[in-house]
Design an enzyme around this catalytic site. Structure first.
Site, PDB file in Angstrom:
ATOM      1  N   ASP A   1       0.894  -1.220  -0.003  1.00 13.66           N
ATOM      2  CA  ASP A   1       0.020  -0.066  -0.014  1.00 13.66           C
ATOM      3  C   ASP A   1       1.052   1.042   0.007  1.00 13.66           C
ATOM      4  O   ASP A   1       2.116   1.075   0.548  1.00 13.66           O
ATOM      5  CB  ASP A   1      -0.948   0.008   1.219  1.00 13.66           C
ATOM      6  CG  ASP A   1      -1.736  -1.280   1.200  1.00 13.66           C
ATOM      7  OD1 ASP A   1      -2.783  -1.544   0.453  1.00 13.66           O
ATOM      8  OD2 ASP A   1      -1.434  -2.100   2.320  1.00 13.66           O
TER       9      ASP A   1
ATOM     10  N   ARG B   1     -13.828   0.790  -1.382  1.00 14.89           N
ATOM     11  CA  ARG B   1     -13.301   0.831   0.105  1.00 14.89           C
ATOM     12  C   ARG B   1     -13.048   2.259   0.323  1.00 14.89           C
ATOM     13  O   ARG B   1     -11.861   2.592   0.343  1.00 14.89           O
ATOM     14  CB  ARG B   1     -12.033  -0.105  -0.044  1.00 14.89           C
ATOM     15  CG  ARG B   1     -12.421  -1.472  -0.046  1.00 14.89           C
ATOM     16  CD  ARG B   1     -11.093  -2.335   0.017  1.00 14.89           C
ATOM     17  NE  ARG B   1     -10.992  -3.922   0.102  1.00 14.89           N
ATOM     18  CZ  ARG B   1     -10.042  -4.751   0.111  1.00 14.89           C
ATOM     19  NH1 ARG B   1      -8.870  -4.413   0.252  1.00 14.89           N
ATOM     20  NH2 ARG B   1     -10.561  -6.093  -0.027  1.00 14.89           N
TER      21      ARG B   1
ATOM     22  N   ASP C   1      -2.137  -2.836  -4.454  1.00 14.85           N
ATOM     23  CA  ASP C   1      -3.198  -3.544  -3.458  1.00 14.85           C
ATOM     24  C   ASP C   1      -3.896  -2.036  -3.139  1.00 14.85           C
ATOM     25  O   ASP C   1      -4.481  -1.357  -3.947  1.00 14.85           O
ATOM     26  CB  ASP C   1      -2.178  -3.713  -2.331  1.00 14.85           C
ATOM     27  CG  ASP C   1      -3.062  -4.400  -1.250  1.00 14.85           C
ATOM     28  OD1 ASP C   1      -4.350  -4.773  -1.310  1.00 14.85           O
ATOM     29  OD2 ASP C   1      -2.287  -5.024  -0.002  1.00 14.85           O
TER      30      ASP C   1
ATOM     31  N   ASP D   1      -4.148   1.701   4.234  1.00 13.86           N
ATOM     32  CA  ASP D   1      -4.591   0.677   5.051  1.00 13.86           C
ATOM     33  C   ASP D   1      -4.390   1.345   6.750  1.00 13.86           C
ATOM     34  O   ASP D   1      -3.512   1.771   6.989  1.00 13.86           O
ATOM     35  CB  ASP D   1      -4.206  -0.496   5.209  1.00 13.86           C
ATOM     36  CG  ASP D   1      -4.673  -1.477   3.969  1.00 13.86           C
ATOM     37  OD1 ASP D   1      -5.499  -0.797   3.164  1.00 13.86           O
ATOM     38  OD2 ASP D   1      -4.176  -2.586   3.614  1.00 13.86           O
TER      39      ASP D   1
END
Length: 437
Positions: free
Chosen positions: A218, A314, A257, A261
């Protein structure tokens, strides 16, 4: 020393907040310019009092109290990683000048002996390997070894009491994964962060009906860290959007990815005035339904005044956390759109006064996606300029899997709340790197 310097910086921030910002409130206020960092130097900026979850329990000051010897200016990836390690546990400021490329050496530099992508494709072709068994053998071992080499080369660990700030309008880091791991009191501001390109995605024939390529890295990860403020950054796939990636075995060779996060016990995080753009799996809060032992009672995150532009899903997806998502602007114009808010296991999402612009043919029922039974509050959001009940829209389209109302808590850590109809005009010109005031 850390506690003393943090308390001193927090006290200064508190006094400045009393003089220059309004009290935390959930009531709407008139649109005003984005609250500046305290002081004239953005590198010394601290999170304003009452500005989201990261302002709780002592606040977030990063490296604001750094002595002159712990203020470092970097222009290369090696300099950046060396600077991160040089603080010696004291508050530090790292100033990034220009664009740093963490992957300048290219993918070939990370290849382990014996790895050959053409051989990998031949060995694990579904026509040969099938779809029932995960891949294994010499080429998978060599791929994993190559991936480990890349991880060691492109990840950088940000320690406690650190501010990382871009200098000017064109500072950034490409191809890197910023790891805010096991740290406390970190600020990252004014950087364009181009997502790392995974050179060695793994083929998983058992993922779905036709298998899938899965990637690592990420642009930024907040992992078991507290008091983190991410502000005025731009998260982007930049030169390598998904549309530019090839397909193998009929599936997208996915080399990205997430963009951000917040996982594994992370807590007290404020994400403000950032741009997230042109990405599929954008922002995940909580990485597993099985992580209750570390995540339950944590993952408290505030997202406000961010621009989500052409992101597929997301934005965020939430497990466990009490997440306050308000005054963000979502713009979907093209590409593959799945959903924005993912309602996950034991989540308690509050989504208020956000603005959505959806293209023709995409209805408001797409904005929420139910992954698990968890209540949420979703009030006073607008879709294409019209106040819309997102829960009602979802439930009308999904009568067999309705969402439940009322997250069970009321956010109080807000310094400003704009009318959702004003949000596009407030957020678009002010969010992202290069626009820090």
């Amino acid at each position: 020393m850390r506690q003393r310097t943090r308390r001193a910086a927090a006290s200064l921030a508190c006094c400045a907040a009393l003089l220059g910002t309004s009290a935390a409130t959930t009531a709407p206020t008139a649109a005003v310019p984005a609250a500046p960092a305290h002081g004239h130097d953005p590198a010394r900026g601290t999170l304003p009092a009452g500005d989201g979850w990261a302002s709780a329990a002592g606040g977030t000051t990063g490296g604001a109290a750094a002595g002159r010897e712990n203020v470092r200016t970097v222009r290369t990836w090696d300099q950046f990683r060396a600077a991160l390690a040089a603080g010696g546990g004291e508050p530090q400021i790292i100033r990034v000048v220009g664009t740093i490329d963490a992957q300048a050496a290219g993918c070939a530099a990370y290849e382990a002996p014996g790895y050959d992508f053409d051989t990998y494709l031949a060995d694990y072709d579904p026509a040969v390997w099938g779809y029932d068994t995960p891949v294994s053998g010499p080429q998978e071992d060599a791929r994993a070894a190559s991936a480990a080499r890349q991880a060691a080369a492109v990840q950088a660990y940000v320690p406690s009491d650190t501010t990382v700030v871009g200098v000017g309008r064109n500072a950034g880091i490409t191809g890197a994964g910023l790891q805010i791991r096991d740290a406390d009191n970190v600020i990252v501001r004014n950087l364009t962060l181009e997502s790392p390109l995974d050179c060695f995605p793994q083929w998983d024939p058992t993922d779905g009906e036709r298998g899938a390529w899965n990637s690592e890295y990420d642009a930024a990860v907040v992992h078991n860290s507290t008091h983190v403020w991410l502000d005025h950054n731009t998260f982007t796939d930049g030169r390598h959007p998904d549309s530019s990636l090839p397909r193998h075995y009929g599936e997208l060779y996915q080399q990205h990815d997430g963009e951000l996060d917040v996982v594994r016990g992370a807590d007290l995080v404020t994400v403000s005035w950032n741009v997230f753009e042109e990405h599929a799996k954008t922002l995940m809060i909580g990485n597993s339904d099985a992580a209750g032992g570390t995540d339950r009672g944590r993952l408290r995150v505030t997202l406000h005044h961010n621009l989500f532009r052409d992101v597929g899903e997301r934005a965020p997806r939430v497990r466990f956390g009490q997440v306050d998502t308000y005054n963000n602007h979502y713009v979907i114009t093209e590409g593959s759109y799945s959903y924005s808010f993912g309602i996950g296991f034991e989540s308690r999402l509050v989504a208020e006064k956000n603005s959505f612009r959806l293209p023709p043919g995409t209805g408001p029922d797409r904005i929420l996606k139910k992954w698990s039974e968890a209540p949420l509050t979703a009030d006073h959001n607008t879709v294409n300029g019209t106040v819309t009940d997102l829960v009602a829209a979802h439930n009308a389209a999904n009568p067999d899997t309705p969402l439940q109302r009322d997250a069970g808590w009321t956010p109080t850590l807000r310094t400003r709340v704009d009318d959702p109809r004003a949000v596009p005009g407030v957020v678009v010109p002010r969010a992202g790197a290069g626009r820090l005031r």
